[in-house]
Design a protein around this motif. Structure first.
Motif, PDB file in Angstrom:
ATOM      1  N   ILE A 208       0.862  -1.189   0.000  1.00  0.00           N
ATOM      2  CA  ILE A 208       0.000   0.000   0.000  1.00  0.00           C
ATOM      3  C   ILE A 208       0.899   1.240   0.000  1.00  0.00           C
ATOM      4  CG2 ILE A 208      -1.792   1.327   1.170  1.00  0.00           C
ATOM      5  CD1 ILE A 208      -2.878  -1.153   2.371  1.00  0.00           C
ATOM      6  N   ARG A 209       0.582   2.154  -0.873  1.00  0.00           N
ATOM      7  CA  ARG A 209       1.342   3.411  -0.979  1.00  0.00           C
ATOM      8  C   ARG A 209       0.472   4.488  -0.346  1.00  0.00           C
ATOM      9  NH1 ARG A 209       5.207   4.767  -5.130  1.00  0.00           N
ATOM     10  NH2 ARG A 209       5.092   6.927  -5.835  1.00  0.00           N
ATOM     11  N   PRO A 210       0.800   4.919   0.870  1.00  0.00           N
ATOM     12  CA  PRO A 210      -0.101   5.847   1.568  1.00  0.00           C
ATOM     13  C   PRO A 210       0.148   7.316   1.203  1.00  0.00           C
ATOM     14  CG  PRO A 210       1.531   4.900   3.076  1.00  0.00           C
ATOM     15  CD  PRO A 210       1.938   4.511   1.698  1.00  0.00           C
ATOM     16  N   ARG A 211      -0.932   8.032   0.904  1.00  0.00           N
ATOM     17  CA  ARG A 211      -0.825   9.446   0.569  1.00  0.00           C
ATOM     18  C   ARG A 211      -1.997  10.212   1.179  1.00  0.00           C
ATOM     19  NH1 ARG A 211       3.430   7.989  -0.466  1.00  0.00           N
ATOM     20  NH2 ARG A 211       4.633   8.099  -2.378  1.00  0.00           N
ATOM     21  N   LEU A 212      -1.711  11.391   1.733  1.00  0.00           N
ATOM     22  CA  LEU A 212      -2.789  12.274   2.185  1.00  0.00           C
ATOM     23  C   LEU A 212      -2.925  13.418   1.191  1.00  0.00           C
ATOM     24  CD1 LEU A 212      -2.294  12.556   6.054  1.00  0.00           C
ATOM     25  CD2 LEU A 212      -3.543  10.845   4.717  1.00  0.00           C
ATOM     26  N   VAL A 213      -4.165  13.790   0.908  1.00  0.00           N
ATOM     27  CA  VAL A 213      -4.442  14.885  -0.033  1.00  0.00           C
ATOM     28  C   VAL A 213      -5.076  15.998   0.794  1.00  0.00           C
ATOM     29  CG1 VAL A 213      -5.606  15.514  -2.173  1.00  0.00           C
ATOM     30  CG2 VAL A 213      -4.883  13.140  -1.812  1.00  0.00           C
ATOM     31  N   LEU A 214      -4.301  17.037   1.078  1.00  0.00           N
ATOM     32  CA  LEU A 214      -4.734  18.034   2.057  1.00  0.00           C
ATOM     33  C   LEU A 214      -5.082  19.371   1.410  1.00  0.00           C
ATOM     34  CD1 LEU A 214      -2.108  17.423   4.911  1.00  0.00           C
ATOM     35  CD2 LEU A 214      -4.282  16.250   4.503  1.00  0.00           C
ATOM     36  N   ALA A 215      -6.288  19.835   1.703  1.00  0.00           N
ATOM     37  CA  ALA A 215      -6.684  21.170   1.249  1.00  0.00           C
ATOM     38  C   ALA A 215      -6.093  22.225   2.180  1.00  0.00           C
ATOM     39  CB  ALA A 215      -8.201  21.281   1.212  1.00  0.00           C
ATOM     40  N   ARG A 216      -5.866  21.852   3.461  1.00  0.00           N
ATOM     41  CA  ARG A 216      -5.194  22.770   4.405  1.00  0.00           C
ATOM     42  C   ARG A 216      -3.731  22.374   4.440  1.00  0.00           C
ATOM     43  NH1 ARG A 216      -8.981  25.336   7.919  1.00  0.00           N
ATOM     44  NH2 ARG A 216      -7.200  26.277   8.943  1.00  0.00           N
ATOM     45  N   PRO A 217      -2.841  23.176   3.850  1.00  0.00           N
ATOM     46  CA  PRO A 217      -1.471  22.714   3.637  1.00  0.00           C
ATOM     47  C   PRO A 217      -0.575  22.833   4.867  1.00  0.00           C
ATOM     48  CG  PRO A 217      -1.748  24.877   2.682  1.00  0.00           C
ATOM     49  CD  PRO A 217      -3.065  24.524   3.310  1.00  0.00           C
ATOM     50  N   ARG A 218      -0.928  22.085   5.889  1.00  0.00           N
ATOM     51  CA  ARG A 218      -0.069  22.040   7.076  1.00  0.00           C
ATOM     52  C   ARG A 218       0.290  20.587   7.325  1.00  0.00           C
ATOM     53  NH1 ARG A 218      -3.295  24.639  11.401  1.00  0.00           N
ATOM     54  NH2 ARG A 218      -4.315  26.075  10.001  1.00  0.00           N
ATOM     55  N   VAL A 219       1.588  20.303   7.509  1.00  0.00           N
ATOM     56  CA  VAL A 219       1.964  18.893   7.649  1.00  0.00           C
ATOM     57  C   VAL A 219       3.237  18.767   8.490  1.00  0.00           C
ATOM     58  CG1 VAL A 219       3.072  19.055   5.377  1.00  0.00           C
ATOM     59  CG2 VAL A 219       2.661  16.838   6.335  1.00  0.00           C
ATOM     60  N   PRO A 220       3.248  17.836   9.467  1.00  0.00           N
ATOM     61  CA  PRO A 220       4.467  17.616  10.239  1.00  0.00           C
ATOM     62  C   PRO A 220       5.596  17.128   9.319  1.00  0.00           C
ATOM     63  CG  PRO A 220       2.588  16.471  11.221  1.00  0.00           C
ATOM     64  CD  PRO A 220       2.145  16.983   9.903  1.00  0.00           C
ATOM     65  N   GLN A 221       6.827  17.519   9.631  1.00  0.00           N
ATOM     66  CA  GLN A 221       7.979  17.214   8.791  1.00  0.00           C
ATOM     67  C   GLN A 221       8.050  15.734   8.420  1.00  0.00           C
ATOM     68  OE1 GLN A 221       9.939  19.448   7.401  1.00  0.00           O
ATOM     69  NE2 GLN A 221      11.140  17.840   6.400  1.00  0.00           N
ATOM     70  N   ARG A 222       7.772  14.851   9.399  1.00  0.00           N
ATOM     71  CA  ARG A 222       8.012  13.436   9.130  1.00  0.00           C
ATOM     72  C   ARG A 222       7.030  12.828   8.128  1.00  0.00           C
ATOM     73  NH1 ARG A 222       5.781   8.929  12.175  1.00  0.00           N
ATOM     74  NH2 ARG A 222       4.171   9.606  13.617  1.00  0.00           N
ATOM     75  N   TYR A 223       5.938  13.526   7.849  1.00  0.00           N
ATOM     76  CA  TYR A 223       4.968  13.000   6.876  1.00  0.00           C
ATOM     77  C   TYR A 223       5.085  13.669   5.499  1.00  0.00           C
ATOM     78  CZ  TYR A 223       2.526  10.688  10.747  1.00  0.00           C
ATOM     79  OH  TYR A 223       2.205   9.887  11.804  1.00  0.00           O
ATOM     80  N   LYS A 224       6.026  14.577   5.375  1.00  0.00           N
ATOM     81  CA  LYS A 224       6.049  15.433   4.170  1.00  0.00           C
ATOM     82  C   LYS A 224       6.079  14.645   2.859  1.00  0.00           C
ATOM     83  CE  LYS A 224       6.794  20.122   4.602  1.00  0.00           C
ATOM     84  NZ  LYS A 224       7.563  21.165   5.194  1.00  0.00           N
ATOM     85  N   ASP A 225       6.852  13.530   2.860  1.00  0.00           N
ATOM     86  CA  ASP A 225       6.983  12.769   1.608  1.00  0.00           C
ATOM     87  C   ASP A 225       5.683  12.086   1.202  1.00  0.00           C
ATOM     88  OD1 ASP A 225       9.552  13.503   1.349  1.00  0.00           O
ATOM     89  OD2 ASP A 225      10.397  11.648   2.193  1.00  0.00           O
TER      90      ASP A 225
END
Ligand SMILES: Cc1cc2nc3c(=O)[nH]c(=O)nc-3n(C[C@H](O)[C@H](O)[C@H](O)COP(=O)(O)OP(=O)(O)OC[C@H]3O[C@@H](n4cnc5c(N)ncnc54)[C@H](O)[C@@H]3O)c2cc1C
Length: 556
Positions: free
Chosen positions: A471-488
């Protein structure tokens, strides 16, 4: 590779067998692909690549070569009963969220050469001049007998796929019935040749003619060739290929152009319009794909295209079962999903072709009076088709793989997941959702719908899927805030192009299969349902067993 022991034997190196071999190679499945003919097809046979087939070819890896060899269709002109209804620009399939909105003209012979060359470049031989003779299956695999130059060879494999066309010996060996139904006394005649006529022959246009006897069309082929087909009463179709003179006389009569003439023909064809679907697409370790499982009317551009969809539906499932990451029942979903699609296609072709090839007084009156109006508003030239011919709207709403926790909205489980442009959080570069969907794995798409408070649930889902191989996990965020460790693993969707395309208005999780269809959908907060789905589909999976990784070049 031990030539006498492989994972999968593919019988038939037509466009379907070749596409399946190329797909299985991506997943590191060992394959032998054999065909009794001497080399790739030399004739045109199939002449078009619909948008969905382009998506599939791109995902498998040979799409760019097809694009380079093909001609994009730009316009269609329609005549009905002697009157010009109009010329319309070729339909664009943008509304389906596809990177390939055009229909391509490309010959089956070109496609077979392209995929054969692609396979050989990957180190996979296509064994021509080798005939399938027989098979015997047991609990662990199959014993298969092949024949080359009169010499027999026995080999062992785990699965065998019959991609050996309409007269399939694999289907016959398994005793699987396929009853062909004639299409109400309709036959066809066809020529592929150069065309000289009074209209501009720009090689990127199609012409369709409804006329008293049935209908006819002129479609471009690469290399400045044209295909002219005529569908009419079988009694008027001699049981032999037509001549250049006969087809020239027909094109003059039907198009009203007395200057029209064919020359330098490369292929003729004729026959009865028939359709039918095999009783099953799976018996134990033997599967059927392409024309082996389904006879399609050779007009309408569906046979090769839907056969390649069979291959793409089957490839990842066979790989998952061969590698032991998914249970054997996954293969039942292939048979269930594709047989249903092909039965629907047969029913659809039946109703459309009967209507078009034997127009009654009502259709004639309707076409004369409102045909031009329908056409100008983007109506189908078929005036009454039931489904989209691009195959982008094919869906598996009843699949055993489906789990829909939401049951409303416009992009549902069983449907093809659409594309959209998004931004990588890691470096703010532009990318597409498809790039992650077609990387040879399942994909988790977690949408935040712009609601910050649900990000925690989304990161939980991301962590859960990060622990599952394939499984290739991806989040699609309309609010562009993300902790560093999830950036990729995050894609920004600030203008909500992807949210809109998926019809997402609250935080939502989608699990998309490697063939681009949605398997699971649920609210982000419902992590229990996601966990249960993963346990059902990947009971044996963990990060320790990783499939051979696919090169990024293979993604769309
Ligand atoms: C006139 C015509 C026009 C068409 N136009 C279109 C179109 O425009 N668009 C479209 O999508 N489709 C079209 N089609 C349909 C299309 O050609 C078929 O659907 C397509 O060929 C199916 O591909 P396949 O790989 O399943 O089978 P095939 O192409 O038939 O390939 C089967 C292969 O199996 C091999 N084989 C058979 N038996 C054995 C054996 N015992 N051992 C080893 N090898 C074996 C054969 O040699 C063959 O190479 C058209 C067909 C015709 C006849």
């Amino acid at each position: 590779m031990d030539r006498n022991m492989v994972d999968v034997v593919i019988v038939g190196a037509g466009p379907v067998g070749l596409s399946l071999a190329a797909d299985l190679r991506r997943y590191g499945v060992s394959v032998r692909i054999v065909d009794r003919k001497a080399g790739p097809e030399v004739y045109s046979k199939a002449a078009n690549f619909w948008p969905r087939t382009q998506e599939v070819a791109e995902a498998i890896g040979y799409g760019a070569q097809v694009q380079a060899a093909a001609v994009a269709i730009k316009a269609t002109t329609v005549y009905a009963f002697g009157s010009l209804l109009g010329t319309i620009p070729a339909r664009s399939y943008h509304e389906f969220g596809t990177p390939f909105p055009q229909v391509l003209a490309v010959s089956q012979g070109q496609v077979e050469h392209i995929v054969r060359d692609y396979l050989e470049a990957q180190g996979q031989a296509v064994e021509y001049g080798v005939k399938f003779v027989s098979l015997q299956q047991d609990n662990d695999g199959l014993d298969v007998v092949l024949e080359r130059n009169g010499q027999r060879e026995q080999l062992r494999c785990r699965y065998l796929v019959g991609c050996d066309g309409s007269k399939s010996s694999v289907r016959e060996a398994m005793g699987i019935p396929l009853h062909l139904q004639p299409l109400q006394g309709r036959g066809f005649q066809q020529i592929d040749a150069r065309l000289r006529w009074s209209r501009p022959a720009t090689n990127d246009q199609m012409w369709f003619f409804l006329y008293d006897d049935g209908f006819a069309g002129i479609v471009p082929l690469p290399n400045n060739l044209y295909r002219f087909f005529v569908v009419r009463d079988l009694a008027k179709v001699p049981d032999r290929d037509p001549t250049v003179e006969e087809m020239t006389a027909l094109v003059q009569q039907i198009s009203g152009d007395t200057q029209a003439a064919f020359f330098d023909p490369v292929w003729f064809s004729h026959g009865i319009l028939r359709y039918g679907v095999a009783g099953t697409f799976r018996r134990g370790r033997v599967l059927l794909a392409g024309d082996a499982g389904h006879a399609t009317v050779p007009i309408g551009g569906q046979g090769m295209n839907s056969g390649i969809q069979d291959a793409f539906n089957l490839g990842w499932k066979l790989a998952a079962v061969v590698h032991g990451t998914s249970p054997d029942w996954l293969l039942d979903t292939y048979a269930q999903e594709r047989r249903k699609v092909r039965s629907d296609l047969a029913a659809d072709q039946k109703s459309n072709f009967v209507r078009l090839s034997a127009p009654g007084p009502l259709l004639k009156a309707l076409t004369r009076n409102v045909g031009a109006w329908v056409l100008q508003r983007g109506g189908s030239v078929e005036l009454g088709r039931n489904r989209d011919e691009s195959q982008l709207d094919i869906a598996y709403p009843d699949s055993l793989l489906n789990d829909d926790q939401v049951r409303k909205g416009n992009v549902r489980v069983g449907q093809r997941a659409p594309d959209a442009v998004v931004t990588r959080a890691s470096d703010l570069s532009a990318t597409t959702v498809f790039h992650d969907l077609y990387a040879g794995q399942w994909a988790l798409l977690g949408f935040d719908a712009g609601q910050d408070q649900e990000h925690l649930a989304l990161y939980q889902a991301l962590d859960l899927c990060s622990d599952v191989a394939h499984i290739r996990p991806r989040l699609v965020l309309a609010r562009p805030r993300v902790p560093q460790r999830y950036k990729d693993q995050v894609l920004f969707d600030v203008d909500r192009l992807a949210h809109t395309r998926y019809g997402v208005s609250q935080p939502m999780i989608y699990l998309v299969r490697p063939d681009g269809y949605i398997g699971y959908r649920g609210l982000a907060a419902n992590i229990g349902a996601l966990r249960a789905y993963i346990a059902r589909v990947f009971p044996a999976s963990n990060r320790a067993d990783v499939l051979p990784s696919l090169s990024a070049a293979h993604t769309i």
